[in-house]
Enzyme design. Sequence first.
Site, PDB file in Angstrom:
ATOM      1  N   GLY A 170       0.810  -1.219   0.000  1.00 30.42           N
ATOM      2  CA  GLY A 170       0.000   0.000   0.000  1.00 30.42           C
ATOM      3  C   GLY A 170       0.840   1.264   0.000  1.00 30.42           C
ATOM      4  CE1 TYR A 222      -5.774 -13.152  -2.638  1.00 25.26           C
ATOM      5  CE2 TYR A 222      -6.950 -14.020  -4.547  1.00 25.26           C
ATOM      6  CZ  TYR A 222      -6.783 -13.051  -3.574  1.00 25.26           C
ATOM      7  OH  TYR A 222      -7.649 -11.978  -3.532  1.00 25.26           O
ATOM      8  CB  VAL A 232      -4.960  -8.331 -17.779  1.00 25.92           C
ATOM      9  CG1 VAL A 232      -6.405  -8.215 -17.324  1.00 25.92           C
ATOM     10  CG2 VAL A 232      -4.880  -8.358 -19.286  1.00 25.92           C
ATOM     11  N   GLY A 284      -1.909 -19.976 -17.111  1.00 26.84           N
ATOM     12  CA  GLY A 284      -2.644 -20.661 -16.039  1.00 26.84           C
ATOM     13  C   GLY A 284      -3.947 -19.961 -15.736  1.00 26.84           C
TER      14      GLY A 284
HETATM   15  P1  NAD Z   1      -3.753  -4.282  -2.510  1.00 26.54           P
HETATM   16  O1  NAD Z   1      -2.510  -5.124  -2.472  1.00 26.54           O
HETATM   17  O2  NAD Z   1      -3.676  -2.993  -3.236  1.00 26.54           O
HETATM   18  O3  NAD Z   1      -4.269  -4.014  -1.012  1.00 26.54           O
HETATM   19  C1  NAD Z   1      -4.002  -4.884   0.050  1.00 26.54           C
HETATM   20  C2  NAD Z   1      -3.414  -4.033   1.177  1.00 26.54           C
HETATM   21  O4  NAD Z   1      -3.174  -4.876   2.294  1.00 26.54           O
HETATM   22  C3  NAD Z   1      -2.073  -3.403   0.778  1.00 26.54           C
HETATM   23  O5  NAD Z   1      -2.130  -2.007   1.013  1.00 26.54           O
HETATM   24  C4  NAD Z   1      -1.063  -4.071   1.698  1.00 26.54           C
HETATM   25  O6  NAD Z   1      -0.010  -3.199   2.066  1.00 26.54           O
HETATM   26  C5  NAD Z   1      -1.943  -4.483   2.876  1.00 26.54           C
HETATM   27  N1  NAD Z   1      -1.410  -5.607   3.627  1.00 26.54           N
HETATM   28  C6  NAD Z   1      -0.883  -6.760   3.151  1.00 26.54           C
HETATM   29  N2  NAD Z   1      -0.470  -7.533   4.163  1.00 26.54           N
HETATM   30  C7  NAD Z   1      -0.776  -6.862   5.322  1.00 26.54           C
HETATM   31  C8  NAD Z   1      -0.595  -7.145   6.692  1.00 26.54           C
HETATM   32  N3  NAD Z   1      -0.013  -8.294   7.095  1.00 26.54           N
HETATM   33  N4  NAD Z   1      -1.000  -6.240   7.597  1.00 26.54           N
HETATM   34  C9  NAD Z   1      -1.577  -5.071   7.210  1.00 26.54           C
HETATM   35  N5  NAD Z   1      -1.775  -4.753   5.918  1.00 26.54           N
HETATM   36  C10 NAD Z   1      -1.364  -5.638   4.980  1.00 26.54           C
HETATM   37  O7  NAD Z   1      -4.913  -5.201  -3.103  1.00 26.54           O
HETATM   38  P2  NAD Z   1      -6.435  -4.825  -3.436  1.00 26.54           P
HETATM   39  O8  NAD Z   1      -6.636  -5.180  -4.853  1.00 26.54           O
HETATM   40  O9  NAD Z   1      -6.763  -3.453  -2.973  1.00 26.54           O
HETATM   41  O10 NAD Z   1      -7.214  -5.912  -2.568  1.00 26.54           O
HETATM   42  C11 NAD Z   1      -7.884  -5.564  -1.364  1.00 26.54           C
HETATM   43  C12 NAD Z   1      -8.680  -6.773  -0.883  1.00 26.54           C
HETATM   44  O11 NAD Z   1      -9.639  -7.142  -1.868  1.00 26.54           O
HETATM   45  C13 NAD Z   1      -7.830  -8.022  -0.634  1.00 26.54           C
HETATM   46  O12 NAD Z   1      -8.324  -8.673   0.509  1.00 26.54           O
HETATM   47  C14 NAD Z   1      -8.060  -8.875  -1.862  1.00 26.54           C
HETATM   48  O13 NAD Z   1      -7.910 -10.245  -1.577  1.00 26.54           O
HETATM   49  C15 NAD Z   1      -9.500  -8.508  -2.195  1.00 26.54           C
HETATM   50  N6  NAD Z   1      -9.813  -8.690  -3.626  1.00 26.54           N
HETATM   51  C16 NAD Z   1      -9.297  -7.853  -4.575  1.00 26.54           C
HETATM   52  C17 NAD Z   1      -9.637  -8.060  -5.912  1.00 26.54           C
HETATM   53  C18 NAD Z   1      -9.141  -7.170  -7.017  1.00 26.54           C
HETATM   54  O14 NAD Z   1      -9.492  -7.411  -8.177  1.00 26.54           O
HETATM   55  N7  NAD Z   1      -8.336  -6.124  -6.759  1.00 26.54           N
HETATM   56  C19 NAD Z   1     -10.456  -9.125  -6.271  1.00 26.54           C
HETATM   57  C20 NAD Z   1     -10.930  -9.960  -5.261  1.00 26.54           C
HETATM   58  C21 NAD Z   1     -10.617  -9.716  -3.948  1.00 26.54           C
END
Ligand code: NAD
Length: 309
Positions: free
Chosen positions: A36, A139, A183, A268
């Site tokens: 982040g 994941y 993508v 994949g």
């Molecule tokens: P992102 O990587 O931008 O955000 C995840 C955030 O979690 C990051 O800012 C990271 O620094 C923080 N993080 C990781 N490990 C951590 C920890 N141990 N402690 C505290 N913070 C931590 O990803 P995103 O796309 O914004 O995804 C957010 C959520 O949505 C996730 O849970 C992801 O699984 C879910 N999600 C996202 C998508 C998508 O298309 N972007 C799809 C399905 C689910």
Amino acid sequence: MNVLVTGGAGFIGAALANRLLPAGHHVRVLDDLSAGNPERLHADIHFTRGDVTDKPKLWALLHKVDCVYHLAARVSVPESILYPREYNATNVGGTVALMEAMRDAGVKRVVLASSGAIYGEQTQTLVTEMLRPHPTSPYGVSKLSAEHYVTTIGRLWGIETVILRIFNAFGPGQPLPPAHPPVIPLFIQQALGGGSVTIFGEGRQVRDFVFIDDVVHALVTAATAQGVNQQIINIGSGVGTSINQLAEMVGRVTRAAMHILRVGTESGGVSRLVADIAQAQTLLAYRPQTSLPAGLQLTIDNDVRFRQR
Ligand code: NAD
């Protein structure tokens, strides 16, 4: 409301936190900044750097919080195949730590950001929440496991839980890491850079691309909606788009003289993953507002990385 957004400095979390603030909520963010960037956040958001497995830090942040949006997670499918233990520690261990801290602090509701990745390969054209999940990566397994912990613990301890299975979110600010980039920002970058858009294999894989504003709207609604306790809800566009169709759309929207370079084989992943969003329509009055072409245009117009070109 007082809310905590874990992972709130990430792509979806920051968009959510920045949306909640002007609606009058007091917003706290916990993020370890492994992926982040706190500069995404409005200055009035209370940001704490820390790990979601750190219970003392969670206790301090959960004081008088009404709802937690739990988004902190490691999010790369390919990376999870290399480091499943780390994915389990953060995505599962972090979720359990959060639930324990919520119980101790008396927080009423959690909204968990889960993923369409839990479904794996399915035969249905649209996947419904009732289908048996077949995750194909650590994941996916970690997100499914987090779902089970949240609903089970929530039921036992009287914490309201809402699980949103988000499909392929996209929009301005989506990270573009050098290894395994998503993508949409990759295609836009390649097209605007005047080079080739690279498609692995036949490009026939079909995905459900959902614009960030629609995802944020669903998250916001889930925090206060009635009749959603213990529910699992798909959040997608409900529309399937192949990688070939996506490349064509990016070409049209960018008006770039791009050409498509086909290399190797598909990298994949399942052949098709598109959400049935009937449950979201019923429970959250969810209606996706932004089509894929409109969302691509908004991404190009509002993402500083693309505007500078
Ligand atoms: P992102 O990587 O931008 O955000 C995840 C955030 O979690 C990051 O800012 C990271 O620094 C923080 N993080 C990781 N490990 C951590 C920890 N141990 N402690 C505290 N913070 C931590 O990803 P995103 O796309 O914004 O995804 C957010 C959520 O949505 C996730 O849970 C992801 O699984 C879910 N999600 C996202 C998508 C998508 O298309 N972007 C799809 C399905 C689910």
